[in-house]
Motif scaffolding. Sequence first.
Motif, mmCIF file in Angstrom:
data_model
loop_
_atom_site.group_PDB
_atom_site.id
_atom_site.type_symbol
_atom_site.label_atom_id
_atom_site.label_comp_id
_atom_site.label_asym_id
_atom_site.label_seq_id
_atom_site.Cartn_x
_atom_site.Cartn_y
_atom_site.Cartn_z
ATOM 1 N N LYS A 160 34.673 38.699 48.439
ATOM 2 C CA LYS A 160 35.912 39.277 47.944
ATOM 3 C C LYS A 160 36.611 40.004 49.082
ATOM 4 C CE LYS A 160 35.434 42.810 45.410
ATOM 5 N NZ LYS A 160 35.102 43.749 44.375
ATOM 6 N N SER A 161 37.921 39.806 49.174
ATOM 7 C CA SER A 161 38.728 40.488 50.165
ATOM 8 C C SER A 161 39.873 41.195 49.439
ATOM 9 C CB SER A 161 39.288 39.481 51.182
ATOM 10 O OG SER A 161 40.251 40.095 51.993
ATOM 11 N N GLN A 216 43.113 43.742 50.130
ATOM 12 C CA GLN A 216 44.033 44.411 51.050
ATOM 13 C C GLN A 216 44.994 45.225 50.200
ATOM 14 O OE1 GLN A 216 44.359 43.391 54.599
ATOM 15 N NE2 GLN A 216 42.418 42.332 54.359
#
Length: 157
Positions: free
Chosen positions: A85-86, A88
């Motif tokens: 999972k990323s 931002q």
Amino acid sequence: MRTRRDPESGSASVEISVLFPMLMLVLALVVFAARLGQLHIAVDTAAANGARAASIERNPAAAGAAARQRIDSTLESKGVDCQAKSVQVDVTDVAKPAGQAGTVRVDLECTTSTSPLPGKRTVTSSATWIVLHGARPTAPWSRRRAAAAIPAPMSRR
């Protein structure tokens, strides 16, 4: 006396044995498409919930933490287990002084397995939420706003 067999006898079982694998393949594709759609909706919802949670906070550190926490809880409640999972979170506008509007943006990328079928799928989503410091958020359907939109009746003399 010899009975004559129908030339069509046994053809139904041959047809079923040919059609059954094709029907199972179509069913598997429908399940895969439904699971993929559910995954997209869950990731979109998590990104939107994270952006909304960040927009409520008043400092950037708390906004980023609130967004990540809300994303995790939303994905968990939807039953999505992201193997990678990323997240931002752009919360630079949260620090603006009162009276100035800004935005909060969340970009989410989730890689998960596409059970019941083998393989992995990466889904991305972005959400932007408006930050209004110093203004009380009023939902468009609230009574206060609805009452303010209706002009006062004119008095008769």
